[in-house]
Write an enzyme that holds these catalytic residues in place. Structure first.
Site, PDB file in Angstrom:
ATOM      1  N   CYS A 107       0.893  -1.154   0.000  1.00 29.77           N
ATOM      2  CA  CYS A 107       0.000   0.000   0.000  1.00 29.77           C
ATOM      3  C   CYS A 107       0.930   1.201   0.000  1.00 29.77           C
ATOM      4  O   CYS A 107       1.523   1.525   1.025  1.00 29.77           O
ATOM      5  CB  CYS A 107      -0.913   0.006   1.218  1.00 29.77           C
ATOM      6  SG  CYS A 107      -1.869   1.527   1.358  1.00 29.77           S
ATOM      7  N   CYS A 150      -0.408   4.459   2.163  1.00 31.01           N
ATOM      8  CA  CYS A 150      -0.783   4.373   3.573  1.00 31.01           C
ATOM      9  C   CYS A 150      -0.197   3.066   4.063  1.00 31.01           C
ATOM     10  O   CYS A 150       1.005   2.869   3.926  1.00 31.01           O
ATOM     11  CB  CYS A 150      -2.309   4.435   3.598  1.00 31.01           C
ATOM     12  SG  CYS A 150      -3.062   4.294   5.174  1.00 31.01           S
ATOM     13  N   SER A 151      -0.985   2.163   4.582  1.00 27.51           N
ATOM     14  CA  SER A 151      -0.482   0.827   4.895  1.00 27.51           C
ATOM     15  C   SER A 151      -1.627  -0.152   4.915  1.00 27.51           C
ATOM     16  O   SER A 151      -1.680  -1.028   5.765  1.00 27.51           O
ATOM     17  CB  SER A 151       0.240   0.812   6.235  1.00 27.51           C
ATOM     18  OG  SER A 151       1.367   1.642   6.203  1.00 27.51           O
ATOM     19  N   CYS A 152      -2.567  -0.005   3.966  1.00 21.62           N
ATOM     20  CA  CYS A 152      -3.729  -0.902   3.917  1.00 21.62           C
ATOM     21  C   CYS A 152      -3.246  -2.340   3.786  1.00 21.62           C
ATOM     22  O   CYS A 152      -2.333  -2.629   3.013  1.00 21.62           O
ATOM     23  CB  CYS A 152      -4.625  -0.553   2.740  1.00 21.62           C
ATOM     24  SG  CYS A 152      -5.245   1.133   2.831  1.00 21.62           S
TER      25      CYS A 152
END
Lengths: 216, 106
Positions: free
Chosen positions: A120, A123-125
């Site tokens: 991601c 972000c850090s999905c």
């Protein structure tokens, strides 16, 4: 949230109600203090209780790559299921009793000529409900920046050396669309039970930073 | 060339080797995570997009220096103050309380 029948080893004896755990360093950065102060204000004002917090944390801590592994193993042994999983990931995952948040879910299959890896960048999905907490490197600036630019060399750092004739596909997750990789079933596992197969499947193989599974 | 949209827009940038060290999630990080989920559940914030927006507005320095959960904490604090769920004054005071408690070692 999901089935945790195999998850009896998780220790819930520790005291969730304490603000700090003795075995963790005190969170003394400004950002952490802002978070802790905000938490205390919200609890004090009755927006939520410490008990609700404990319930949420316990559920998050229970999610683990074992869940993703069970889904992948089912796909290995049941070709009709695999078809449904690759066609509509979210529906096929719910079919096995897992509750996932209302986003699209796409499972990408590795084969002899294709390798998939997820990231991601913005972000850090991450598929938390099926894989648990994301690894620190998944959230790191270097992984997010480089895996879309030079996936082969990033994969080499993880010990994955792809032959030139293998296509690499990098999938950039969003809040509305999550990915998981379906690793290749290792040769020599013919006739294995679904549970034994599931135990072979690692977190990194479901992210795509591992390609070959090791027979145990 | 493609200029980044903000400090969060990392895709395609250059960088050094990936640090592969595994790291346990500290309890305070779980607490921040739970606070975000409960804030959503209780309607204190409308959706994750609202929080991401807050993170994407962090300055480059803030973004680079904050850990993952510190960014979420700052964004949630910004959102809840601007929505009037907590006041700036209350929050400043409580941060001071936390600091004093930590410095006293209790």
């Amino acid at each position: 949230m999901t089935n945790y029948e195999d998850d009896k080893d998780h220790d819930h004896e520790h005291d969730h109600s304490r603000t700090f755990q003795a075995d963790h360093a005190e969170p003394t950065s400004d950002g952490a203090r802002i978070g802790l102060a905000l938490r205390e204000l919200l609890i004090e004002a009755g927006h939520y209780t410490a008990e609700e917090e404990q319930t949420v944390i316990a559920a998050m801590q229970d999610a683990s790559p074992r869940d993703g592994g069970k889904i992948a193993a089912r796909a290995w042994v049941d070709s009709e299921y695999k078809k449904r999983l690759l066609d509509n990931g979210a529906a096929a995952i719910r079919e096995l009793g897992y509750e996932i948040e209302p986003y699209e879910f796409t499972v990408m299959e590795n084969d002899a000529s294709t390798h998939n890896v997820i990231v991601c960048t913005l972000c850090s999905c991450y598929p938390r409900s099926l894989l648990g907490m994301s690894p620190a490197w998944y959230k790191s600036a270097t992984y997010r920046a480089r895996v879309v630019r030079e996936p082969r060399s990033v994969l080499t750092e993880f010990g994955v050396n792809l032959a030139d004739d293998i296509d690499v596909r990098v999938h950039d997750s969003t809040a509305e669309l999550r990915y998981m990789v379906l690793p290749e079933r290792p040769v020599g596992t013919e006739g294995w039970s679904e549970a034994k197969l599931a135990a072979l499947i690692t977190r990194d193989s479901l992210i795509g930073t591992q390609r070959d599974l090791v027979l145990s | 060339m493609n200029e980044p949209w903000g400090p969060h827009d990392l895709g395609g940038q250059e960088g050094g080797p990936v640090d592969l060290a595994e790291r346990d999630t500290a309890y305070w990080e779980w607490q921040i995570d739970a606070m975000i989920r409960l804030s959503l559940k209780k309607g204190l914030i409308s959706d994750f997009a609202e929080l991401r927006d807050g993170i994407e507005q962090l300055t480059q320095d803030d973004y680079d220096q904050c850990s993952y959960y510190e960014r979420w904490a700052k964004s949630l604090a910004h959102t809840l103050v601007s929505r009037g769920v907590v006041s700036d004054e209350q929050l400043t005071k409580q941060i001071e309380n936390v600091r004093r408690r930590q410095e006293a070692g209790t």
